[in-house]
Enzyme design. Structure first.
Site, PDB file in Angstrom:
ATOM      1  N   CYS A  96       0.772  -1.078   0.108  1.00 23.13           N
ATOM      2  CA  CYS A  96      -0.132  -0.068  -0.029  1.00 23.13           C
ATOM      3  C   CYS A  96       0.812   1.534   0.091  1.00 23.13           C
ATOM      4  O   CYS A  96       1.491   1.583  -1.058  1.00 23.13           O
ATOM      5  CB  CYS A  96      -0.970  -0.014   1.328  1.00 23.13           C
ATOM      6  SG  CYS A  96      -2.579   0.962   0.801  1.00 23.13           S
ATOM      7  N   ARG A 130     -12.537   6.208  -0.702  1.00 26.51           N
ATOM      8  CA  ARG A 130     -11.510   5.279  -0.241  1.00 26.51           C
ATOM      9  C   ARG A 130     -12.228   3.827  -0.545  1.00 26.51           C
ATOM     10  O   ARG A 130     -13.092   3.390  -0.185  1.00 26.51           O
ATOM     11  CB  ARG A 130     -11.581   5.126   1.326  1.00 26.51           C
ATOM     12  CG  ARG A 130     -10.555   4.763   2.148  1.00 26.51           C
ATOM     13  CD  ARG A 130     -10.349   5.382   3.371  1.00 26.51           C
ATOM     14  NE  ARG A 130      -8.967   6.154   3.205  1.00 26.51           N
ATOM     15  CZ  ARG A 130      -7.804   6.173   3.449  1.00 26.51           C
ATOM     16  NH1 ARG A 130      -7.414   4.798   3.176  1.00 26.51           N
ATOM     17  NH2 ARG A 130      -6.865   6.991   3.129  1.00 26.51           N
ATOM     18  N   HIS A 195      -3.296  -5.552   2.492  1.00 26.87           N
ATOM     19  CA  HIS A 195      -3.042  -5.774   3.986  1.00 26.87           C
ATOM     20  C   HIS A 195      -3.643  -7.200   4.279  1.00 26.87           C
ATOM     21  O   HIS A 195      -4.077  -7.805   3.424  1.00 26.87           O
ATOM     22  CB  HIS A 195      -3.647  -4.601   4.555  1.00 26.87           C
ATOM     23  CG  HIS A 195      -3.142  -3.105   4.243  1.00 26.87           C
ATOM     24  ND1 HIS A 195      -2.080  -2.886   4.814  1.00 26.87           N
ATOM     25  CD2 HIS A 195      -3.723  -2.375   3.774  1.00 26.87           C
ATOM     26  CE1 HIS A 195      -1.626  -1.581   4.439  1.00 26.87           C
ATOM     27  NE2 HIS A 195      -2.867  -1.188   3.780  1.00 26.87           N
TER      28      HIS A 195
HETATM   29  N1  GLN Z   1      -2.113   6.827   2.518  1.00 29.73           N
HETATM   30  C1  GLN Z   1      -2.244   5.956   1.283  1.00 29.73           C
HETATM   31  C2  GLN Z   1      -3.821   5.832   0.816  1.00 29.73           C
HETATM   32  O1  GLN Z   1      -4.547   6.238   1.483  1.00 29.73           O
HETATM   33  C3  GLN Z   1      -1.733   4.299   1.398  1.00 29.73           C
HETATM   34  C4  GLN Z   1      -2.730   3.912   2.771  1.00 29.73           C
HETATM   35  C5  GLN Z   1      -2.286   2.601   3.125  1.00 29.73           C
HETATM   36  O2  GLN Z   1      -1.056   2.257   3.214  1.00 29.73           O
HETATM   37  N2  GLN Z   1      -3.247   1.720   3.645  1.00 29.73           N
HETATM   38  O3  GLN Z   1      -3.759   5.509  -0.253  1.00 29.73           O
END
Ligand code: GLN
Length: 244
Positions: A96, A130, A195
């Site tokens: 990520c 998101r 993740h």
């Molecule tokens: N900050 C980055 C995003 O929101 C990565 C997030 C993460 O590592 N889960 O895309």
């Protein structure tokens, strides 16, 4: 070649900043799957201000925009040596936020662009929504061919020529929710939004990465003794095809 007495050096990059959703579980999996086979692991945690020596395998986890900002400049200061490590066959796994910094840049909402280290031809821009939920990916290089995990990102990642995706999304959004791909691979550099942590639920991907790192160090393909992955396979099956 018997794996007893073999060695592997593994570096965990910036765990104090980039370790979202227990991404450290990936490093624990890599180390244990080596040690269970008699492979001794030289393990280094690299934090801000530390030198980054040569390693066979590098891991970097995910983090919110703020943690990425804290790390990006420092990581960029090691760009040339990490590109040289890539070209020498070292294995990289970025999750990520760490994955996003493997590309040319990550452009957050209403903030300065974060320079990436260009280990692969890719870039990321923050999207309007998101992506959160379970992900199932179909790969063409692993057996079984599925990878499962959990995504939580607003970043949309686009891959350049010559950069393969890890696979095709069958559940979830992946790189950008548009082109149907998840993750990326260039040489032995792997990035993914998964993740979970990823590797405990996808043990054959862990072994794939370990094999590549051993081949880099010893110059030949080394077969890994199979391990009893009953629990890992159960964990994998419990997520395959599930959205939430
Ligand atoms: N900050 C980055 C995003 O929101 C990565 C997030 C993460 O590592 N889960 O895309």
């Amino acid at each position: 070649m018997n794996t007893n007495k073999l060695k592997l050096s593994i570096a965990h990059l910036y765990p104090k900043h980039l370790n979202l959703y227990g991404d450290r579980g990936n490093v624990i999996t890599l180390v244990k799957r080596c040690e269970w086979r008699g492979i001794s692991v030289e393990f280094d945690e690299i934090n801000i201000g530390d030198e980054i020596e040569g390693h066979d395998l590098y891991f970097i986890g995910g983090g919110q925009d703020k943690q990425q900002e804290d790390v990006a400049q420092e990581l960029y200061s090691h760009k040339d040596e990490l590109i040289a490590q890539r070209d020498d066959g070292a294995v990289f796994l970025g999750i990520c936020g760490g994955y996003q910094l493997f590309g040319h840049y990550y452009q957050p909402h209403d903030k300065d662009r974060l320079q990436g280290i260009s280990l692969m031809d890719a870039y990321t821009v923050a999207g309007d929504k998101r992506f959160i939920g379970n992900v199932t990916v179909k790969t063409n290089f692993l057996t079984p061919n599925t990878l499962v995990g959990f995504e939580n990102h607003s970043g949309l990642t686009y891959l350049g020529e010559g950069v393969e995706a890890l696979g095709v999304v069958s559940v979830g959004n992946g790189n950008n929710g548009k082109d149907g791909f998840e993750g990326a691979r260039f040489k032995n550099v792997f990035g993914t939004y998964l993740h979970g942590s990823l590797l405990p639920k996808n043990p054959y991907f862990a072994d794939y990465l370990i094999s590549l790192a051993l081949e880099k160090r010893y110059g030949e393909k080394i077969n890994l003794e199979p391990l009893d992955d009953t629990f890992e396979q159960e964990a994998h099956k419990s997520v395959v095809g599930k959205a939430y």
